[in-house]
Design a protein around this motif. Sequence first.
Motif, PDB file in Angstrom:
ATOM      1  N   PHE A  64       0.839  -1.156  -0.101  1.00  0.00           N
ATOM      2  CA  PHE A  64      -0.103  -0.020   0.188  1.00  0.00           C
ATOM      3  C   PHE A  64       1.034   1.190   0.112  1.00  0.00           C
ATOM      4  CE2 PHE A  64      -3.546   2.620   2.452  1.00  0.00           C
ATOM      5  CZ  PHE A  64      -4.070   2.807   1.275  1.00  0.00           C
ATOM      6  N   MET A  65       0.598   2.309  -0.764  1.00  0.00           N
ATOM      7  CA  MET A  65       1.264   3.371  -0.987  1.00  0.00           C
ATOM      8  C   MET A  65       2.521   3.162  -0.985  1.00  0.00           C
ATOM      9  SD  MET A  65      -1.446   5.779   1.511  1.00  0.00           S
ATOM     10  CE  MET A  65      -0.795   7.161   1.067  1.00  0.00           C
ATOM     11  N   GLY A  66       3.229   2.339  -1.811  1.00  0.00           N
ATOM     12  CA  GLY A  66       4.792   2.405  -2.090  1.00  0.00           C
ATOM     13  C   GLY A  66       5.508   1.528  -0.966  1.00  0.00           C
ATOM     14  N   THR A  67       4.646   0.869  -0.232  1.00  0.00           N
ATOM     15  CA  THR A  67       5.706   0.125   1.021  1.00  0.00           C
ATOM     16  C   THR A  67       4.512  -1.182   1.387  1.00  0.00           C
ATOM     17  OG1 THR A  67       6.677   0.282   2.908  1.00  0.00           O
ATOM     18  CG2 THR A  67       4.691   1.318   2.921  1.00  0.00           C
ATOM     19  N   TYR A  68       4.936  -1.734   2.465  1.00  0.00           N
ATOM     20  CA  TYR A  68       3.973  -3.035   2.745  1.00  0.00           C
ATOM     21  C   TYR A  68       3.845  -2.545   4.508  1.00  0.00           C
ATOM     22  CZ  TYR A  68       4.846  -5.923  -0.932  1.00  0.00           C
ATOM     23  OH  TYR A  68       4.811  -6.466  -2.239  1.00  0.00           O
ATOM     24  N   MET A 150     -14.328   2.796  -2.558  1.00  0.00           N
ATOM     25  CA  MET A 150     -14.812   3.944  -3.225  1.00  0.00           C
ATOM     26  C   MET A 150     -13.840   5.164  -3.000  1.00  0.00           C
ATOM     27  SD  MET A 150     -18.660   3.529  -1.704  1.00  0.00           S
ATOM     28  CE  MET A 150     -19.613   4.512  -2.687  1.00  0.00           C
ATOM     29  N   ALA A 151     -12.514   4.891  -2.334  1.00  0.00           N
ATOM     30  CA  ALA A 151     -11.601   6.107  -2.441  1.00  0.00           C
ATOM     31  C   ALA A 151     -10.314   5.331  -2.763  1.00  0.00           C
ATOM     32  CB  ALA A 151     -11.684   6.304  -0.912  1.00  0.00           C
ATOM     33  N   TYR A 152      -9.405   6.136  -2.639  1.00  0.00           N
ATOM     34  CA  TYR A 152      -8.063   5.755  -3.055  1.00  0.00           C
ATOM     35  C   TYR A 152      -8.001   5.844  -4.695  1.00  0.00           C
ATOM     36  CZ  TYR A 152      -7.406   4.252   1.575  1.00  0.00           C
ATOM     37  OH  TYR A 152      -7.428   4.102   2.990  1.00  0.00           O
ATOM     38  N   LYS A 153      -8.417   7.137  -5.178  1.00  0.00           N
ATOM     39  CA  LYS A 153      -8.468   7.385  -6.781  1.00  0.00           C
ATOM     40  C   LYS A 153      -7.209   6.892  -7.356  1.00  0.00           C
ATOM     41  CE  LYS A 153     -10.352  10.354 -10.028  1.00  0.00           C
ATOM     42  NZ  LYS A 153     -11.079  11.590 -10.340  1.00  0.00           N
ATOM     43  N   GLY A 154      -7.260   6.327  -8.434  1.00  0.00           N
ATOM     44  CA  GLY A 154      -6.281   5.983  -9.366  1.00  0.00           C
ATOM     45  C   GLY A 154      -5.187   4.834  -8.636  1.00  0.00           C
ATOM     46  N   ALA A 155      -5.818   4.246  -7.505  1.00  0.00           N
ATOM     47  CA  ALA A 155      -5.176   3.210  -7.078  1.00  0.00           C
ATOM     48  C   ALA A 155      -6.141   2.040  -6.865  1.00  0.00           C
ATOM     49  CB  ALA A 155      -4.410   3.573  -5.869  1.00  0.00           C
ATOM     50  N   LEU A 156      -6.824   1.853  -5.742  1.00  0.00           N
ATOM     51  CA  LEU A 156      -7.803   0.912  -5.540  1.00  0.00           C
ATOM     52  C   LEU A 156      -9.162   1.192  -5.707  1.00  0.00           C
ATOM     53  CD1 LEU A 156      -6.354   0.007  -1.894  1.00  0.00           C
ATOM     54  CD2 LEU A 156      -6.078  -1.171  -3.947  1.00  0.00           C
ATOM     55  N   MET A 157      -9.496   2.535  -6.180  1.00  0.00           N
ATOM     56  CA  MET A 157     -10.795   2.936  -6.171  1.00  0.00           C
ATOM     57  C   MET A 157     -11.565   2.243  -7.544  1.00  0.00           C
ATOM     58  SD  MET A 157     -12.098   6.680  -6.293  1.00  0.00           S
ATOM     59  CE  MET A 157     -13.310   7.223  -7.761  1.00  0.00           C
ATOM     60  N   VAL A 186     -14.059  13.557  -4.660  1.00  0.00           N
ATOM     61  CA  VAL A 186     -14.021  14.899  -4.147  1.00  0.00           C
ATOM     62  C   VAL A 186     -12.660  14.553  -2.983  1.00  0.00           C
ATOM     63  CG1 VAL A 186     -15.251  15.989  -1.909  1.00  0.00           C
ATOM     64  CG2 VAL A 186     -16.451  15.113  -3.987  1.00  0.00           C
ATOM     65  N   VAL A 187     -12.345  13.576  -2.269  1.00  0.00           N
ATOM     66  CA  VAL A 187     -11.231  13.646  -1.775  1.00  0.00           C
ATOM     67  C   VAL A 187      -9.922  13.919  -2.664  1.00  0.00           C
ATOM     68  CG1 VAL A 187      -9.576  12.243  -0.509  1.00  0.00           C
ATOM     69  CG2 VAL A 187     -12.034  11.860  -0.103  1.00  0.00           C
ATOM     70  N   ALA A 188      -9.889  13.619  -3.819  1.00  0.00           N
ATOM     71  CA  ALA A 188      -8.757  13.790  -4.786  1.00  0.00           C
ATOM     72  C   ALA A 188      -8.665  15.330  -4.965  1.00  0.00           C
ATOM     73  CB  ALA A 188      -8.776  12.721  -5.962  1.00  0.00           C
ATOM     74  N   GLU A 189      -9.710  15.742  -5.049  1.00  0.00           N
ATOM     75  CA  GLU A 189      -9.895  17.273  -5.502  1.00  0.00           C
ATOM     76  C   GLU A 189      -9.395  18.398  -4.199  1.00  0.00           C
ATOM     77  OE1 GLU A 189     -11.865  18.365  -9.188  1.00  0.00           O
ATOM     78  OE2 GLU A 189     -11.353  19.735  -7.704  1.00  0.00           O
ATOM     79  N   LEU A 190     -10.141  17.760  -2.991  1.00  0.00           N
ATOM     80  CA  LEU A 190      -9.980  18.463  -1.674  1.00  0.00           C
ATOM     81  C   LEU A 190      -8.352  18.482  -1.455  1.00  0.00           C
ATOM     82  CD1 LEU A 190     -12.822  17.630   0.332  1.00  0.00           C
ATOM     83  CD2 LEU A 190     -12.277  19.623  -0.821  1.00  0.00           C
TER      84      LEU A 190
END
Length: 484
Positions: A64-68, A150-157, A186-190
């Motif tokens: 996750f996010m470049g690590t484990y 439903m979040a982590y746009k561009g990754a798990l979303m 919305v999270v990505a924009e904020l």
Amino acid sequence: MASTVIKGGTVVTADLSHDADVRIENGVITGIGPGLTGDTVLDATGCYVMPGGIDPHTHLEMPFMGTYSSDDFESGTRAAMSGGTTMVVDFVLPGQGQGLMDAAQMWHNKSTRAHCDYSYHMAITWWGQQVWEDMEASVKAGITSFKHFMAYKGALMVNDDEMFQSFKRVGDLGGLAMVHAENGDVVAELTARLIAEGNTGPEAHAYSRPPQVEGEATNRAIMIADMAGVPLYVVHTSCEEAHEAIRRARAQGKRVWGEPLIQHLTLDESEYFHPDWDHAARRVMSPPFRSKAHQASLWAGLQSGSLSVVATDHCAFTTEQKRFGLKSFAQIPNGTGGLEDRMPMLWTHGVNTGRLTPNEFVAVTSTNIAKILNCYPKKGAVLVGADADLVVWDPKAEKTISAATQQSAIDYNVFEGQKVVGLPRYTLSRGRVGYADGAVIPQEGHGEFVAREARPAVNRALSAWKDLTAPRPVQRSGMSATGV
Ligand code: URP
Ligand code: ZN
Ligand code: ZN
Ligand code: ZN
């Protein structure tokens, strides 16, 4: 056959408390009652004998996010046992384009050193014909619950159309749909806006994911699950907006469950304003910690039954890993620990305060989720024939939580310095004592995979109702399709 007897305690289940001894043979409970004898005796005087905790939300050795994440199945389940938890349910996370069963095999390879039993949820991280087909194989392999981010746009979303397709498939297979409910767009924009404005510290993480984005996504997931005719489990419900959506859905008769985390119940947003960057970053997780008013809502949900399960979302990163985000909060690996603290913290803040009864404690830490995930009464029960996954709970034992004495592999604890009253005296995994009087008695590889069957009663009831109320054409006499 060697037997163990837990003597002199009060058996506490989700619906009953009574004084009784418990006899165990071959890893299962073979007797409950007065005056039982056995080869080995565990003294439970002054203690409660309860089903071991089930933590249905962990991420052990998660990419996750470049690590484990730093706790793996060995240290994670060791931590679990030391805190009275005897089963974890971890999320299989297929990579983009990876087959579900290929990913499941990777998780089986990771879990060989587990000290207690475990099961898996399958994450739907991408969508396509292969995923659709593999979902059936997953169900056949005992992985019957499917998580959607439903979040982590561009990754798990995953998007709504993919989620709707997937939910329908889960419904047809008799499984359980699950969501991480936050509006990822919305999270990505904020997030982008906050960074552009110079808000790069960990406190901005909370601003980027306000309660409204969780409430909206929870409502959306509930609607999509209803359209698809599938039961829905909402993980890490952290705020009143999401709880309100779940409460309303349940009042409407929908099969929806909400899962607050022990962190959200006991820690609040002030943690992010701590002057020490490390302190704040160590507490970055999604959804973020909320205000006291949201905490009160979550407690009320557990008391009233509108929220069903307390989990941890254990996803532990070291301080060094958290520092990936020194320049921007968006790079701080999301996640916190809690596996060994969930039961003592919930007992201390729930039972000792009078918010929860001991029976309600058992319900929300073990029995409810065993039923939801269709592994009851093998798990989550003190019944003859059930697995002897048990915790002998000493309500008077106390300690101060500290990273210095924890099992988890990370270098801090988000509950550092908290005094807890109520601790396991013994924790047993299928009859094996894996924790006694403050010390873990490790046995790597003792843990076994718990395969779960699809189509529990609630799915059968829901599909019967959906069939009965499905749209049907009105049969009109004397008229043709052309209206003549
Ligand atoms: O911040 C969190 N919760 N990390 C773990 C992954 C997830 O979203 O559950
Ligand atoms: Zn999540
Ligand atoms: Zn999670
Ligand atoms: Zn064993």
